[in-house]
Scaffold this motif. Structure first.
Motif, PDB file in Angstrom:
ATOM      1  N   LYS A   6       0.920  -1.128  -0.092  1.00  0.00           N
ATOM      2  CA  LYS A   6      -0.124  -0.023  -0.057  1.00  0.00           C
ATOM      3  C   LYS A   6       0.855   1.369   0.295  1.00  0.00           C
ATOM      4  CE  LYS A   6      -4.289  -1.883   1.896  1.00  0.00           C
ATOM      5  NZ  LYS A   6      -4.908  -0.761   3.763  1.00  0.00           N
ATOM      6  N   GLN A   7       2.351   1.063   0.999  1.00  0.00           N
ATOM      7  CA  GLN A   7       2.918   2.344   0.465  1.00  0.00           C
ATOM      8  C   GLN A   7       3.749   1.830   0.627  1.00  0.00           C
ATOM      9  OE1 GLN A   7       2.457   3.256   4.327  1.00  0.00           O
ATOM     10  NE2 GLN A   7       4.105   2.793   5.266  1.00  0.00           N
ATOM     11  N   GLU A  14       8.103  -0.805  -3.433  1.00  0.00           N
ATOM     12  CA  GLU A  14       6.979   0.547  -3.797  1.00  0.00           C
ATOM     13  C   GLU A  14       6.012  -0.003  -4.059  1.00  0.00           C
ATOM     14  OE1 GLU A  14       8.007   2.365  -7.776  1.00  0.00           O
ATOM     15  OE2 GLU A  14      10.293   2.892  -7.023  1.00  0.00           O
ATOM     16  N   GLN A  15       4.944   1.714  -4.017  1.00  0.00           N
ATOM     17  CA  GLN A  15       3.650   1.394  -3.536  1.00  0.00           C
ATOM     18  C   GLN A  15       2.794   0.136  -5.450  1.00  0.00           C
ATOM     19  OE1 GLN A  15       1.273   5.324  -3.660  1.00  0.00           O
ATOM     20  NE2 GLN A  15      -0.612   4.497  -2.720  1.00  0.00           N
ATOM     21  N   ASN A  16       1.828  -0.752  -4.510  1.00  0.00           N
ATOM     22  CA  ASN A  16       1.111  -1.414  -5.397  1.00  0.00           C
ATOM     23  C   ASN A  16       1.768  -2.377  -6.411  1.00  0.00           C
ATOM     24  OD1 ASN A  16      -1.522   0.313  -5.260  1.00  0.00           O
ATOM     25  ND2 ASN A  16      -0.533   2.123  -6.408  1.00  0.00           N
ATOM     26  N   ASP A  17       3.358  -2.220  -5.732  1.00  0.00           N
ATOM     27  CA  ASP A  17       3.730  -3.525  -6.601  1.00  0.00           C
ATOM     28  C   ASP A  17       3.771  -4.967  -5.714  1.00  0.00           C
ATOM     29  OD1 ASP A  17       6.258  -2.273  -7.785  1.00  0.00           O
ATOM     30  OD2 ASP A  17       7.432  -2.068  -6.580  1.00  0.00           O
ATOM     31  N   ILE A  18       3.320  -5.947  -6.032  1.00  0.00           N
ATOM     32  CA  ILE A  18       2.965  -7.368  -5.691  1.00  0.00           C
ATOM     33  C   ILE A  18       3.987  -8.330  -5.260  1.00  0.00           C
ATOM     34  CG2 ILE A  18       2.213  -9.511  -6.129  1.00  0.00           C
ATOM     35  CD1 ILE A  18       0.123  -7.965  -8.356  1.00  0.00           C
ATOM     36  N   TYR A  29       3.253  -8.338  10.437  1.00  0.00           N
ATOM     37  CA  TYR A  29       3.667  -7.130  10.324  1.00  0.00           C
ATOM     38  C   TYR A  29       3.225  -6.554   9.064  1.00  0.00           C
ATOM     39  CZ  TYR A  29       7.072  -3.361  10.430  1.00  0.00           C
ATOM     40  OH  TYR A  29       7.571  -2.368   9.406  1.00  0.00           O
ATOM     41  N   LEU A  30       3.336  -6.887   8.173  1.00  0.00           N
ATOM     42  CA  LEU A  30       2.997  -6.186   6.671  1.00  0.00           C
ATOM     43  C   LEU A  30       2.088  -5.572   7.354  1.00  0.00           C
ATOM     44  CD1 LEU A  30       5.240  -7.107   4.057  1.00  0.00           C
ATOM     45  CD2 LEU A  30       5.501  -4.950   4.818  1.00  0.00           C
ATOM     46  N   ILE A  31       0.920  -6.525   6.811  1.00  0.00           N
ATOM     47  CA  ILE A  31      -1.084  -6.945   6.973  1.00  0.00           C
ATOM     48  C   ILE A  31      -2.072  -5.569   8.335  1.00  0.00           C
ATOM     49  CG2 ILE A  31      -3.321  -7.938   6.340  1.00  0.00           C
ATOM     50  CD1 ILE A  31      -1.527  -9.766   4.731  1.00  0.00           C
ATOM     51  N   PRO A  32      -0.790  -6.774   9.213  1.00  0.00           N
ATOM     52  CA  PRO A  32      -1.915  -5.579   9.977  1.00  0.00           C
ATOM     53  C   PRO A  32      -1.241  -3.818  10.652  1.00  0.00           C
ATOM     54  CG  PRO A  32      -0.656  -7.873  10.957  1.00  0.00           C
ATOM     55  CD  PRO A  32      -0.145  -7.347   9.883  1.00  0.00           C
ATOM     56  N   GLN A  33      -0.067  -4.200  10.177  1.00  0.00           N
ATOM     57  CA  GLN A  33       0.873  -2.120   9.666  1.00  0.00           C
ATOM     58  C   GLN A  33      -0.192  -1.607   9.302  1.00  0.00           C
ATOM     59  OE1 GLN A  33       2.494  -0.562  12.682  1.00  0.00           O
ATOM     60  NE2 GLN A  33       2.781  -3.148  14.087  1.00  0.00           N
ATOM     61  N   GLY A  34      -0.676  -2.766   8.377  1.00  0.00           N
ATOM     62  CA  GLY A  34      -1.342  -1.309   7.312  1.00  0.00           C
ATOM     63  C   GLY A  34      -0.887  -1.181   5.904  1.00  0.00           C
ATOM     64  N   PHE A  35       0.629  -2.233   6.488  1.00  0.00           N
ATOM     65  CA  PHE A  35       1.494  -1.513   5.049  1.00  0.00           C
ATOM     66  C   PHE A  35       1.281  -2.001   4.182  1.00  0.00           C
ATOM     67  CE2 PHE A  35       4.694  -0.698   8.681  1.00  0.00           C
ATOM     68  CZ  PHE A  35       4.558   0.883   8.756  1.00  0.00           C
ATOM     69  N   ALA A  36       0.417  -3.595   3.915  1.00  0.00           N
ATOM     70  CA  ALA A  36      -0.204  -4.106   2.275  1.00  0.00           C
ATOM     71  C   ALA A  36      -0.701  -4.957   2.974  1.00  0.00           C
ATOM     72  CB  ALA A  36       1.564  -5.478   1.921  1.00  0.00           C
ATOM     73  N   LEU A  47      -6.562  -3.963  -8.204  1.00  0.00           N
ATOM     74  CA  LEU A  47      -5.270  -3.172  -8.860  1.00  0.00           C
ATOM     75  C   LEU A  47      -4.379  -2.636  -9.796  1.00  0.00           C
ATOM     76  CD1 LEU A  47      -2.455  -2.467  -6.772  1.00  0.00           C
ATOM     77  CD2 LEU A  47      -1.606  -4.208  -7.362  1.00  0.00           C
ATOM     78  N   ALA A  48      -5.485  -3.583 -10.797  1.00  0.00           N
ATOM     79  CA  ALA A  48      -5.058  -3.339 -12.252  1.00  0.00           C
ATOM     80  C   ALA A  48      -5.897  -1.789 -12.069  1.00  0.00           C
ATOM     81  CB  ALA A  48      -5.320  -4.793 -13.047  1.00  0.00           C
ATOM     82  N   GLU A  49      -7.338  -2.684 -12.160  1.00  0.00           N
ATOM     83  CA  GLU A  49      -7.639  -1.265 -12.478  1.00  0.00           C
ATOM     84  C   GLU A  49      -7.636   0.187 -12.186  1.00  0.00           C
ATOM     85  OE1 GLU A  49     -10.655   0.234 -14.170  1.00  0.00           O
ATOM     86  OE2 GLU A  49     -10.408  -1.440 -14.719  1.00  0.00           O
TER      87      GLU A  49
END
Length: 147
Positions: A6-7, A14-18, A29-36, A47-49
């Motif tokens: 997400k950032q 980077e943001q929007n990378d898979i 870590y990533l999901i609970p912190q809101g980073f992903a 995401l593609a849209e």
């Protein structure tokens, strides 16, 4: 485990990378912190849209900035300032004054996008750099004259 960022995260992406991460790092870590968010099929379609719409908006913003840059190429400004006998200005000319002078001529430019190569501290000719877009930059000459 695949996640969609997400950032921007240093050393990850980077943001929007898979990106592929270890399951514990993603879940704890990533999901609970809101980073992903988890990269499910539906999340990938969304995401593609979003990327497609963002590209369309960026192209429009760049096109508008290019048109504004073409109009600004022949503009010359005159900024009035109080000065002493030696020509030194009391205070200094800043980006707000340049933005106001541009607005008076019909150009709406955000003051935070205006920078100077040399700070105007005496009467004379100077150049203001306008960063209209990360790829579109214009130089506008201006003169500082005594009031």
């Amino acid at each position: 485990m695949q996640v969609i960022l997400k950032q921007d995260i240093k050393h990850l992406g980077e943001q929007n990378d898979i990106v592929d991460v270890k399951p514990g790092y993603g879940r704890n870590y990533l999901i609970p912190q809101g980073f992903a968010i988890q990269a499910t099929e539906s999340a990938k379609k969304v995401l593609a849209e979003n990327i497609k719409q963002a590209q369309f908006k960026q192209e429009k913003i760049k096109k508008d900035a290019t048109e504004l840059a073409a109009k600004l190429e022949n503009v010359k400004l005159s900024i009035g300032a109080k000065a002493g006998e030696s020509g030194k200005i009391f205070g200094k000319v800043n980006s707000i004054q340049i933005a106001d002078a541009l607005k008076a001529q019909g150009f709406d430019v955000d003051r935070r996008r205006i920078t100077f190569e040399v700070e105007p501290k005496v009467l004379g000719e100077y150049v203001a750099n306008l960063n209209l877009h990360k790829e579109v930059k214009v130089q506008v000459p201006f003169a500082v004259v005594g009031e």
